[in-house]
Design a protein around this motif. Sequence first.
Motif, short mmCIF file in Angstrom:
data_model
loop_
_atom_site.label_atom_id
_atom_site.label_comp_id
_atom_site.label_asym_id
_atom_site.label_seq_id
_atom_site.Cartn_x
_atom_site.Cartn_y
_atom_site.Cartn_z
N SER A 17 0.84 -1.36 -0.09
CA SER A 17 -0.09 -0.04 0.06
C SER A 17 1.02 1.28 0.08
O SER A 17 0.51 2.37 -0.35
N GLU A 18 2.09 1.29 0.33
CA GLU A 18 3.13 2.45 0.48
C GLU A 18 4.08 2.41 -0.94
O GLU A 18 4.67 3.50 -1.08
N VAL A 19 3.80 1.42 -1.61
CA VAL A 19 4.45 1.38 -3.17
C VAL A 19 3.69 2.03 -4.14
O VAL A 19 2.65 1.85 -4.11
N THR A 20 4.40 3.10 -4.81
CA THR A 20 3.47 3.72 -6.00
C THR A 20 3.69 3.02 -7.03
O THR A 20 4.67 2.32 -7.41
N LEU A 21 2.70 3.29 -8.11
CA LEU A 21 2.86 2.72 -9.28
C LEU A 21 4.25 3.03 -10.12
O LEU A 21 4.66 2.39 -10.79
N GLN A 22 4.53 4.29 -9.93
CA GLN A 22 5.80 4.92 -10.42
C GLN A 22 6.87 3.99 -9.99
O GLN A 22 7.80 3.78 -10.73
N GLN A 23 7.05 3.70 -8.78
CA GLN A 23 8.23 3.22 -8.31
C GLN A 23 8.19 1.59 -8.73
O GLN A 23 9.36 1.06 -8.98
N ALA A 24 7.10 0.99 -8.70
CA ALA A 24 7.06 -0.37 -9.54
C ALA A 24 7.44 -0.46 -10.81
O ALA A 24 8.20 -1.21 -11.27
N LEU A 25 6.93 0.53 -11.64
CA LEU A 25 7.29 0.60 -12.96
C LEU A 25 8.75 1.14 -13.23
O LEU A 25 9.45 0.46 -14.17
N GLU A 26 9.48 1.80 -12.52
CA GLU A 26 10.62 2.18 -12.50
C GLU A 26 11.76 0.80 -12.24
O GLU A 26 12.58 0.73 -13.02
N ALA A 27 11.26 0.22 -11.16
CA ALA A 27 11.92 -1.21 -11.06
C ALA A 27 11.98 -2.21 -11.95
O ALA A 27 12.90 -2.71 -12.07
N LEU A 28 10.78 -2.17 -12.50
CA LEU A 28 10.43 -3.03 -13.95
C LEU A 28 10.98 -2.52 -15.21
O LEU A 28 11.08 -3.25 -16.15
N ALA A 29 11.48 -1.31 -15.16
CA ALA A 29 11.85 -0.81 -16.18
C ALA A 29 13.40 -1.17 -16.86
O ALA A 29 13.64 -1.19 -18.07
N ASP A 30 14.13 -1.60 -15.93
CA ASP A 30 15.51 -2.40 -16.21
C ASP A 30 15.54 -3.52 -16.71
O ASP A 30 14.67 -4.58 -16.34
N PRO A 31 16.02 -3.86 -17.77
CA PRO A 31 16.24 -5.19 -18.51
C PRO A 31 16.66 -6.21 -17.46
O PRO A 31 16.23 -7.46 -17.78
N VAL A 32 17.59 -5.99 -16.63
CA VAL A 32 18.28 -7.02 -15.77
C VAL A 32 17.01 -7.42 -14.83
O VAL A 32 17.10 -8.83 -14.61
N LEU A 68 13.94 -4.11 -6.75
CA LEU A 68 12.85 -5.04 -6.70
C LEU A 68 12.12 -5.01 -5.53
O LEU A 68 11.06 -5.27 -5.23
N ARG A 69 12.99 -5.60 -4.55
CA ARG A 69 12.33 -5.80 -3.01
C ARG A 69 11.68 -4.27 -2.59
O ARG A 69 10.66 -4.19 -1.97
N GLU A 70 12.74 -3.36 -2.73
CA GLU A 70 12.08 -2.12 -2.16
C GLU A 70 10.84 -1.50 -2.87
O GLU A 70 9.94 -0.70 -2.37
N ALA A 71 10.64 -2.03 -4.32
CA ALA A 71 9.53 -1.66 -4.92
C ALA A 71 8.34 -2.87 -4.68
O ALA A 71 7.45 -2.75 -5.42
N GLY A 72 8.63 -3.61 -4.01
CA GLY A 72 7.27 -4.49 -3.49
C GLY A 72 7.21 -5.79 -4.53
O GLY A 72 6.10 -6.52 -4.22
N VAL A 73 8.29 -5.87 -5.37
CA VAL A 73 8.20 -6.81 -6.57
C VAL A 73 8.57 -8.24 -6.18
O VAL A 73 7.67 -9.20 -6.56
N PRO A 97 -3.18 -4.61 -10.59
CA PRO A 97 -3.75 -5.51 -11.49
C PRO A 97 -3.33 -5.74 -12.94
O PRO A 97 -3.18 -4.77 -13.68
N GLY A 98 -2.79 -6.89 -13.18
CA GLY A 98 -2.26 -7.34 -14.39
C GLY A 98 -0.92 -6.85 -14.84
O GLY A 98 -0.17 -7.06 -15.80
N LEU A 99 -0.30 -6.10 -13.98
CA LEU A 99 0.97 -5.48 -14.03
C LEU A 99 2.19 -6.62 -14.22
O LEU A 99 2.89 -6.67 -15.41
N LEU A 100 2.46 -7.62 -13.40
CA LEU A 100 3.49 -8.65 -13.73
C LEU A 100 3.05 -9.50 -14.76
O LEU A 100 4.09 -9.43 -15.35
N PRO A 101 1.89 -9.97 -15.01
CA PRO A 101 1.64 -10.76 -16.17
C PRO A 101 2.11 -10.25 -17.48
O PRO A 101 2.57 -10.58 -18.35
N ALA A 102 1.77 -8.64 -17.49
CA ALA A 102 1.97 -8.00 -18.84
C ALA A 102 3.36 -7.88 -19.01
O ALA A 102 3.83 -7.90 -20.15
N VAL A 103 4.15 -7.66 -17.89
CA VAL A 103 5.54 -7.45 -17.96
C VAL A 103 6.11 -8.69 -18.48
O VAL A 103 7.12 -8.87 -19.35
N VAL A 104 5.83 -9.68 -17.90
CA VAL A 104 6.56 -10.99 -18.14
C VAL A 104 6.28 -11.48 -19.60
O VAL A 104 7.24 -11.68 -20.26
#
Length: 111
Positions: A17-32, A68-73, A97-104
């Motif tokens: 609940s403390e993680v923002t969409l921005q934080q999650a997207l920034e964590a998932l933006a990196d290819p590694v 990834l951990r700090e972004a809640g992923v 909703p749908g973020l992780l499946p879409a990214v994968v």
Amino acid sequence: MARPRTTPRTVEHPELSEVTLQQALEALADPVRRMVVCQLARAGGEKGCGTFETPVSDSTLTHHFTVLREAGVIRQHYRGTTKLNSLRTAEMEARFPGLLPAVVTAAEAEA
């Protein structure tokens, strides 16, 4: 002689609940980091830090795990001396909703 550890090692995790969409997207933006997420998704459970196939050094990979951990992923915990990683799939689905499946799906289509 080394004294035995009296308390288990723990890793701090944010409440999603403390993680923002921005934080999650920034964590998932990196290819590694997407590689890590995809490998965890394929594993369907836990993977030790030393079992990931990535093009970066162990110390750099540790940084990626932290982001990834700090972004809640991901969730990390120790089993003995091994640090295990798992996706916070259900929690992420409830929060974004749908973020992780879409990214994968997108990352695997790119590969």
